[in-house]
Design a protein around this motif. Structure first.
Motif, PDB file in Angstrom:
ATOM      1  N   SER A  44     -20.767  36.885  66.800  1.00 26.35           N
ATOM      2  CA  SER A  44     -22.162  37.413  66.934  1.00 26.35           C
ATOM      3  C   SER A  44     -23.145  36.362  67.179  1.00 26.35           C
ATOM      4  O   SER A  44     -23.152  35.445  66.643  1.00 26.35           O
ATOM      5  CB  SER A  44     -22.744  38.264  65.929  1.00 26.35           C
ATOM      6  N   SER A  45     -23.944  36.459  68.321  1.00 27.31           N
ATOM      7  CA  SER A  45     -25.034  35.734  68.768  1.00 27.31           C
ATOM      8  C   SER A  45     -26.198  36.326  67.587  1.00 27.31           C
ATOM      9  O   SER A  45     -26.159  37.567  67.098  1.00 27.31           O
ATOM     10  CB  SER A  45     -25.498  36.011  70.024  1.00 27.31           C
ATOM     11  N   LYS A  46     -27.190  35.484  67.090  1.00 26.83           N
ATOM     12  CA  LYS A  46     -28.348  35.771  66.499  1.00 26.83           C
ATOM     13  C   LYS A  46     -29.589  35.136  66.876  1.00 26.83           C
ATOM     14  O   LYS A  46     -29.421  34.211  67.487  1.00 26.83           O
ATOM     15  CB  LYS A  46     -27.881  35.636  64.878  1.00 26.83           C
ATOM     16  N   ASN A  47     -30.735  35.789  66.599  1.00 27.23           N
ATOM     17  CA  ASN A  47     -31.793  35.281  66.698  1.00 27.23           C
ATOM     18  C   ASN A  47     -32.225  33.818  66.022  1.00 27.23           C
ATOM     19  O   ASN A  47     -31.721  33.756  64.939  1.00 27.23           O
ATOM     20  CB  ASN A  47     -32.938  36.178  66.109  1.00 27.23           C
ATOM     21  N   ALA A  48     -32.946  32.873  66.715  1.00 28.90           N
ATOM     22  CA  ALA A  48     -33.164  31.660  66.208  1.00 28.90           C
ATOM     23  C   ALA A  48     -33.726  31.815  64.852  1.00 28.90           C
ATOM     24  O   ALA A  48     -33.423  30.800  63.819  1.00 28.90           O
ATOM     25  CB  ALA A  48     -33.880  30.719  67.096  1.00 28.90           C
ATOM     26  N   SER A  49     -34.399  32.908  64.537  1.00 27.55           N
ATOM     27  CA  SER A  49     -35.257  32.894  63.148  1.00 27.55           C
ATOM     28  C   SER A  49     -34.278  33.590  62.136  1.00 27.55           C
ATOM     29  O   SER A  49     -34.597  33.316  60.885  1.00 27.55           O
ATOM     30  CB  SER A  49     -36.427  33.486  63.303  1.00 27.55           C
ATOM     31  N   ALA A  50     -33.243  34.067  62.605  1.00 23.88           N
ATOM     32  CA  ALA A  50     -32.386  34.888  61.653  1.00 23.88           C
ATOM     33  C   ALA A  50     -31.653  33.935  60.685  1.00 23.88           C
ATOM     34  O   ALA A  50     -31.023  32.963  61.099  1.00 23.88           O
ATOM     35  CB  ALA A  50     -31.426  35.950  62.368  1.00 23.88           C
ATOM     36  N   LEU A  51     -31.382  34.365  59.297  1.00 19.67           N
ATOM     37  CA  LEU A  51     -30.399  33.856  58.632  1.00 19.67           C
ATOM     38  C   LEU A  51     -28.954  33.942  58.854  1.00 19.67           C
ATOM     39  O   LEU A  51     -28.804  34.794  59.869  1.00 19.67           O
ATOM     40  CB  LEU A  51     -30.396  34.239  57.060  1.00 19.67           C
ATOM     41  N   ASP A  52     -28.305  32.901  58.698  1.00 29.55           N
ATOM     42  CA  ASP A  52     -26.529  33.346  58.932  1.00 29.55           C
ATOM     43  C   ASP A  52     -26.587  34.852  58.489  1.00 29.55           C
ATOM     44  O   ASP A  52     -26.854  34.835  57.230  1.00 29.55           O
ATOM     45  CB  ASP A  52     -25.803  32.323  58.421  1.00 29.55           C
ATOM     46  N   TYR A  53     -25.606  35.423  59.173  1.00 33.58           N
ATOM     47  CA  TYR A  53     -25.323  36.749  58.710  1.00 33.58           C
ATOM     48  C   TYR A  53     -24.466  36.725  57.571  1.00 33.58           C
ATOM     49  O   TYR A  53     -24.731  37.455  56.567  1.00 33.58           O
ATOM     50  CB  TYR A  53     -24.678  37.561  59.738  1.00 33.58           C
ATOM     51  N   ASN A  54     -23.660  35.823  57.297  1.00 30.58           N
ATOM     52  CA  ASN A  54     -23.093  35.681  55.863  1.00 30.58           C
ATOM     53  C   ASN A  54     -24.101  35.630  54.662  1.00 30.58           C
ATOM     54  O   ASN A  54     -23.592  35.743  53.494  1.00 30.58           O
ATOM     55  CB  ASN A  54     -22.072  34.530  56.067  1.00 30.58           C
ATOM     56  N   ASP A  55     -25.215  35.061  55.067  1.00 29.56           N
ATOM     57  CA  ASP A  55     -26.113  34.730  53.794  1.00 29.56           C
ATOM     58  C   ASP A  55     -27.238  36.066  53.879  1.00 29.56           C
ATOM     59  O   ASP A  55     -28.120  35.743  52.992  1.00 29.56           O
ATOM     60  CB  ASP A  55     -27.045  33.647  54.178  1.00 29.56           C
ATOM     61  N   MET A  56     -27.294  36.944  54.690  1.00 30.44           N
ATOM     62  CA  MET A  56     -28.148  38.001  54.533  1.00 30.44           C
ATOM     63  C   MET A  56     -27.523  39.139  53.422  1.00 30.44           C
ATOM     64  O   MET A  56     -26.598  39.618  53.279  1.00 30.44           O
ATOM     65  CB  MET A  56     -28.016  38.806  55.756  1.00 30.44           C
ATOM     66  N   LYS A  57     -28.839  39.549  52.716  1.00 31.81           N
ATOM     67  CA  LYS A  57     -28.610  40.354  51.635  1.00 31.81           C
ATOM     68  C   LYS A  57     -27.900  41.721  52.042  1.00 31.81           C
ATOM     69  O   LYS A  57     -27.120  42.387  51.496  1.00 31.81           O
ATOM     70  CB  LYS A  57     -29.876  40.579  50.901  1.00 31.81           C
ATOM     71  N   ILE A  58     -28.558  42.215  53.275  1.00 33.13           N
ATOM     72  CA  ILE A  58     -27.808  43.608  53.697  1.00 33.13           C
ATOM     73  C   ILE A  58     -26.517  43.277  54.068  1.00 33.13           C
ATOM     74  O   ILE A  58     -25.543  44.581  53.681  1.00 33.13           O
ATOM     75  CB  ILE A  58     -28.557  43.957  55.225  1.00 33.13           C
ATOM     76  N   MET A  59     -25.909  42.235  54.342  1.00 32.89           N
ATOM     77  CA  MET A  59     -24.559  42.194  54.580  1.00 32.89           C
ATOM     78  C   MET A  59     -23.755  41.856  53.305  1.00 32.89           C
ATOM     79  O   MET A  59     -22.742  42.807  53.054  1.00 32.89           O
ATOM     80  CB  MET A  59     -24.082  40.750  55.194  1.00 32.89           C
ATOM     81  N   SER A  60     -24.281  41.473  52.245  1.00 35.12           N
ATOM     82  CA  SER A  60     -23.699  41.432  50.726  1.00 35.12           C
ATOM     83  C   SER A  60     -23.692  42.817  50.231  1.00 35.12           C
ATOM     84  O   SER A  60     -22.772  43.221  49.574  1.00 35.12           O
ATOM     85  CB  SER A  60     -24.620  40.365  49.914  1.00 35.12           C
ATOM     86  N   ASP A  61     -24.854  43.493  50.552  1.00 34.96           N
ATOM     87  CA  ASP A  61     -24.971  44.883  49.906  1.00 34.96           C
ATOM     88  C   ASP A  61     -23.826  45.778  50.631  1.00 34.96           C
ATOM     89  O   ASP A  61     -23.327  46.637  49.935  1.00 34.96           O
ATOM     90  CB  ASP A  61     -26.357  45.459  50.076  1.00 34.96           C
TER      91      ASP A  61
END
Length: 579
Positions: free
Chosen positions: A83-100
């Motif tokens: 996935s591409s991501k916005n420059a301001s976004a955390l790495d998706y692996n570090d996002m709380k919503i993904m952990s949840d």
């Protein structure tokens, strides 16, 4: 033997639950939100079916509150999602919503994030490398032509073959055939991508005219504008083109910001051909519902504004404003970032087109939002932009994915409105309070000091596939205050000026032959129109001879008729399917 197998399955399920509980006690944030699944893993151990995915890994999709896999599945099954991501976004692996989501589903997704520019460079390479494709691409940005091409080559998973595993998405398609018809591949009638759906009613009118109140009051006091009083300067003001012209001339000729210079004021500004805050609404003064493609549907017919004589009249009118310095020439070359940067600090803008004033100027309270301008012939209408609230092609799966039913059951959870809100704005615990309000809706947490709403959102929300429609806005999550303000402004200053017989284009699906026609001709058409239009606007207008030659070319060498037929056929199919 059957009895022994049943007891063995129950013991495995209990062991899985114990393992999961142990992980939770270790402080792993993957289980920070206690998954309802932990107790259901034990209770819902399925009967042996002969399907290893079900028997060994506990795959289930029917109970949206339970995990999709058991602990054994969480340990042994994982997916690579690019996935591409916005420059301001955390790495998706570090996002709380993904952990949840992992805690709730036991589906392990390993994200491979790249910048948006890197993705655009690597996209074709990924599709071309059959030996090392990820399981899926999120933020895939797939067009109808790409989907047809790769579907024919069996590169993509036909997602519609797996709808039984996707209760949320299936329900959506059942309730919204209009959305389903925007996703179906014309060639084989299947769906190959998952959409993003954010229905707020904001995208159709991406331009609003904002007017500097203090500067306008000064012009009124100086007697520089006709038939306008200070007490009329409220939201919804409808100016005649002659009144705006008088105001812009006063802004142009005077030191409005009081810095001792008379050459830094920008009477009317926008960003030429930008998706928002562009020049299209100015053509509304001549009764045209123009947009960046110059293409709208009027009475069910595909219509190009550039074939209308009023387009010539409007262009010549605007060219005079540009020549007189009333429209800032920088508008035709500046980027969106430059436009926004120039709005901060010293006040420079007398009037401007944009989505909202708050992001443009430091003192938004000094600007009112106007209704569309009333033109020389009394016309007053507005741009109808082709910005669908349904974005197709957001996620695709590759046919090399070993367990497409599991990954699709996982992504189906994204269409649960409570999850969609967090995917789009950020998770409970960071953006939203852990406790819902009295209506059962998400409650925004106070912003951390020094952080804006946008910054917090972009950092913690992956965006992408969601479904936020009327139900969600009424029952799950409140619109952001700025979205509510914009909606109120549109209700007052834009929507009443959209004729009932004029609609924007939905997402259309094309046959391979139609796509070939568009591929062969549409880029040339767009280049031809863009080149001529900017020349006319910046160099004094279009002569009758030049206009006649332009029309001849539209009807001849650039094959507008062929392009128009493709869109008309595709729209007719869409309209007939939605009857």
């Amino acid at each position: 033997m059957k009895q022994m197998k049943k007891w063995l399955l129950i013991l495995l399920a209990i062991a899985a639950a114990v393992t999961l509980t142990a992980c939770s006690g270790g402080g792993n944030n993957n289980t920070a939100t206690a998954p309802a699944a932990e107790k259901k893993d034990t209770a819902a151990a399925p009967a042996a079916s002969g399907n290893a995915l079900t028997d060994t890994y506990g795959f289930q999709w029917k109970d949206p509150a339970a995990p999709i896999l058991n602990a054994e599945g969480a340990k042994n099954i994982s997916f690579r999602v690019y996935s591409s991501k916005n420059a301001s976004a955390l790495d998706y692996n570090d996002m709380k919503i993904m952990s949840d989501l992992f805690a709730q589903t036991n589906v392990q997704v390993n994200w491979e994030n790249v910048s948006e520019s890197v993705y655009s460079q690597q996209k074709n390479l990924i599709f071309g490398n059959a030996d090392n494709r990820p399981d899926a691409i999120y933020h895939a940005g797939m067009g109808a032509g790409e989907i047809i091409k790769y579907a024919k080559r069996k590169v993509l998973v036909p997602i519609s073959d797996y709808l039984d595993y996707m209760p949320n998405f299936s329900k959506l398609l059942s309730e919204r055939p209009d959305i389903k018809n925007q996703l179906l591949n014309v060639e084989d009638g299947k769906i190959y991508s998952l959409p993003r759906i954010e229905e707020m009613g904001l995208l159709q009118s991406p331009n609003l005219l904002f007017l500097n109140v203090a500067w306008t009051k000064a012009a009124i006091e100086a007697g520089a504008v006709s038939d306008l009083t200070a007490d009329q300067l409220v939201d919804g003001l409808a100016l005649k083109s002659t009144q705006l012209e008088e105001l812009l001339k006063y802004f142009h000729d005077n030191d409005m910001n009081g810095n001792g210079k008379t050459d830094d004021e920008r009477p009317l500004s926008f960003v030429y051909n930008n998706w928002q805050g562009n020049q299209c609404d100015l053509y509304g003064m001549f009764g045209l519902n123009d947009n960046l493609e110059h293409r709208v549907i009027i009475d069910g017919k595909v219509t190009y504004t550039i074939q209308d004589e009023r387009f010539k009249e409007a262009t010549n009118f605007l060219a005079k404003w540009i020549d007189a310095g009333l429209i800032d020439k920088v508008s035709f070359e500046q980027s969106q970032d430059n436009f926004l940067a120039n709005g901060k600090g010293m006040e420079l803008y007398g009037a401007f087109y944009w989505w909202e004033s708050e992001t443009v100027v430091s003192n938004p309270d000094n600007y009112i939002v106007c209704s569309p301008l009333i033109g020389p012939n009394g016309d007053q209408t507005i741009c109808v932009s082709n910005n669908p609230e349904v974005s197709t092609g957001e996620l695709i799966l590759f046919s090399t994915c070993k367990y497409p039913e599991v990954l699709l059951a996982y992504f189906d959870r994204y269409y649960d409105p409570m999850v969609s809100a967090q995917i789009n704005y950020g998770p409970i615990g960071i953006v939203y309070e852990e406790t819902l309000d009295e209506k059962g809706m998400l409650v925004q947490k106070p912003l951390p000091e020094g952080v804006t709403t946008d910054e917090l959102r972009l950092q913690n929300a992956p965006l992408g596939i969601i479904y936020l429609g009327e139900y969600a806005w009424n029952n799950v999550v409140h619109m952001e205050p700025r979205a509510q303000l914009r909606l109120e402004r549109l209700q007052k200053c834009a929507k009443p000026f959209v004729p009932a017989n004029v609609i924007p284009f939905p997402n259309l699906q094309f046959t391979l032959e139609e796509l070939n026609t568009l591929s062969n001709y549409e880029t040339n058409l767009n280049d031809y129109v863009r080149t001529n239009l900017i020349k006319w606007l910046l160099k004094g207008g279009v002569s009758d001879d030049a206009w006649t030659a332009f029309q001849n070319d539209l009807n001849g060498k650039v094959n507008l008729a062929g392009i128009q037929k493709v869109y008309q056929d595709a729209y007719d199919r869409y309209a007939n399917a939605n009857k």
